[in-house]
Write an enzyme that holds these catalytic residues in place. Structure first.
Site, mmCIF file in Angstrom:
data_model
loop_
_atom_site.group_PDB
_atom_site.id
_atom_site.type_symbol
_atom_site.label_atom_id
_atom_site.label_comp_id
_atom_site.label_asym_id
_atom_site.label_seq_id
_atom_site.Cartn_x
_atom_site.Cartn_y
_atom_site.Cartn_z
ATOM 1 N N LYS A 1 0.829 -1.212 0.000
ATOM 2 C CA LYS A 1 0.000 0.000 0.000
ATOM 3 C C LYS A 1 0.866 1.267 0.000
ATOM 4 O O LYS A 1 0.616 2.184 -0.776
ATOM 5 C CB LYS A 1 -0.931 0.027 1.223
ATOM 6 N N ARG B 1 -10.049 0.344 8.165
ATOM 7 C CA ARG B 1 -9.574 -0.995 8.503
ATOM 8 C C ARG B 1 -10.635 -1.823 9.214
ATOM 9 O O ARG B 1 -10.358 -2.968 9.582
ATOM 10 C CB ARG B 1 -8.353 -0.874 9.410
ATOM 11 N N ARG C 1 11.328 -6.316 5.070
ATOM 12 C CA ARG C 1 11.198 -4.900 5.437
ATOM 13 C C ARG C 1 11.706 -4.680 6.864
ATOM 14 O O ARG C 1 12.334 -3.665 7.155
ATOM 15 C CB ARG C 1 9.728 -4.461 5.323
ATOM 16 N N ARG D 1 10.735 -0.719 12.253
ATOM 17 C CA ARG D 1 9.383 -0.763 12.818
ATOM 18 C C ARG D 1 9.275 -1.874 13.850
ATOM 19 O O ARG D 1 9.620 -3.026 13.578
ATOM 20 C CB ARG D 1 8.342 -0.970 11.695
ATOM 21 N N ARG E 1 -0.865 -9.543 13.105
ATOM 22 C CA ARG E 1 -1.459 -8.537 12.209
ATOM 23 C C ARG E 1 -2.245 -9.195 11.081
ATOM 24 O O ARG E 1 -3.295 -8.707 10.671
ATOM 25 C CB ARG E 1 -0.349 -7.627 11.636
#
Ligand code: AMP
Length: 192
Positions: free
Chosen positions: A14, A89, A128, A134, A145
Site C-alpha cells: 500500500k 480498517r 522490510r 518498525r 497482524r
C-alpha cells in the site's frame, strides 16, 4: 476530486504504490499508520495509547482513528484528491468514512484491493523488518497482524462491493507491473 482508498493486508504494498500514485496523479497522501507513528515519535498522549496497540499487532480503537481522520479532513486545504492508505480498517471505520466524505461534500472514487498471497506477505514484511526499524515487523507481530486483518479488516471488502466501489488489483509481480494495473483503473476514473 479523485479520492482513492488503497487497501490490502499488511505487506501488500500500500505504501509503495501510494508513493507512485501521488507522483503520477498529484494526490494528497494520508496514511493512518504514518500519522500514528508520528504521534509515537513525538510522545503525545495519543502516541502512548497507539504504541500499546501497534506493538501487539492490534488495531487502534475505531473512535481514536475516526477522530484523527476527522481532524485531518477538517484542516485540509483544497486538493486534487486524496489517497487513503491503511484506512478504513474496519466496517465501522468504513461507515464513518462515508459520512465524513459526505459532510465534506465529496465522495470516494474507488477502493483498490491489492491481492497478495499470504507467504509472500510474510516474506516481504520480514525483509522490510531488516531495515524499517518498525517495532511491529517481526514474525510474532506479523502473524498477529495477519490474523487481525482476516478477522476485522477483510469484511471491509464486502462493504465496498455492496456500494459498488470495489476494484481488485493483482498485487504480485514487480512494483511497476502492479502500478500499471492501478493506472488502468485510475485513468478510467479520470476519463469519466
Ligand atoms: P500500517 O502502517 O498501515 O501498517 O499500520 C501500522 C499499525 O497502526 C497497525 O497495525 C495498527 O495497529 C495501526 N493502525 C493504522 N491504521 C489503522 C486504522 N485505520 N485502524 C486501526 N489501527 C490502525
Amino acid at each position: 476530486m479523485l479520492n482513492v482508498v488503497i487497501f490490502g493486508p499488511p505487506g501488500s504494498g500500500k505504501g509503495t504504490q501510494s508513493q507512485k500514485i501521488i507522483e503520477k496523479y498529484g494526490l494528497t497522501h494520508i496514511s493512518t499508520g504514518d500519522l500514528l507513528r508520528r504521534e509515537i515519535h513525538t510522545n503525545t498522549h495519543l502516541g502512548v495509547i497507539a504504541k500499546s496497540y501497534i506493538d501487539r499487532g492490534e488495531l487502534v480503537p475505531d473512535e481514536t482513528i475516526i477522530e484523527m481522520l476527522d481532524h485531518f479532513m477538517d484542516n485540509l486545504p483544497k486538493v486534487k484528491g486524496i489517497i487513503f492508505d491503511g484506512f478504513p480498517r474496519t466496517v465501522i471505520q468504513a461507515e464513518a468514512f462515508q459520512k465524513m466524505l459526505k459532510n465534506n461534500n465529496t465522495s470516494l472514487s474507488v477502493m483498490l484491493n491489492l491481492e497478495v498471497d499470504r507467504q509472500e506477505l510474510i516474506d516481504r514484511l520480514l525483509l522490510r523488518g531488516e531495515t524499517s526499524g518498525r517495532s511491529d515487523d517481526n514474525l510474532e507481530t506479523i502473524t498477529k497482524r495477519l490474523e487481525v486483518y482476516e478477522n476485522r479488516t477483510s469484511p471491509v471488502i464486502s462493504f465496498y462491493k455492496e456500494v459498488k466501489l470495489y476494484q481488485a488489483i493483482k498485487g504480485m509481480g514487480s512494483v511497476d507491473e502492479i502500478f500499471q494495473g492501478i493506472c488502468t483503473v485510475l485513468d478510467k476514473h479520470l476519463e469519466q
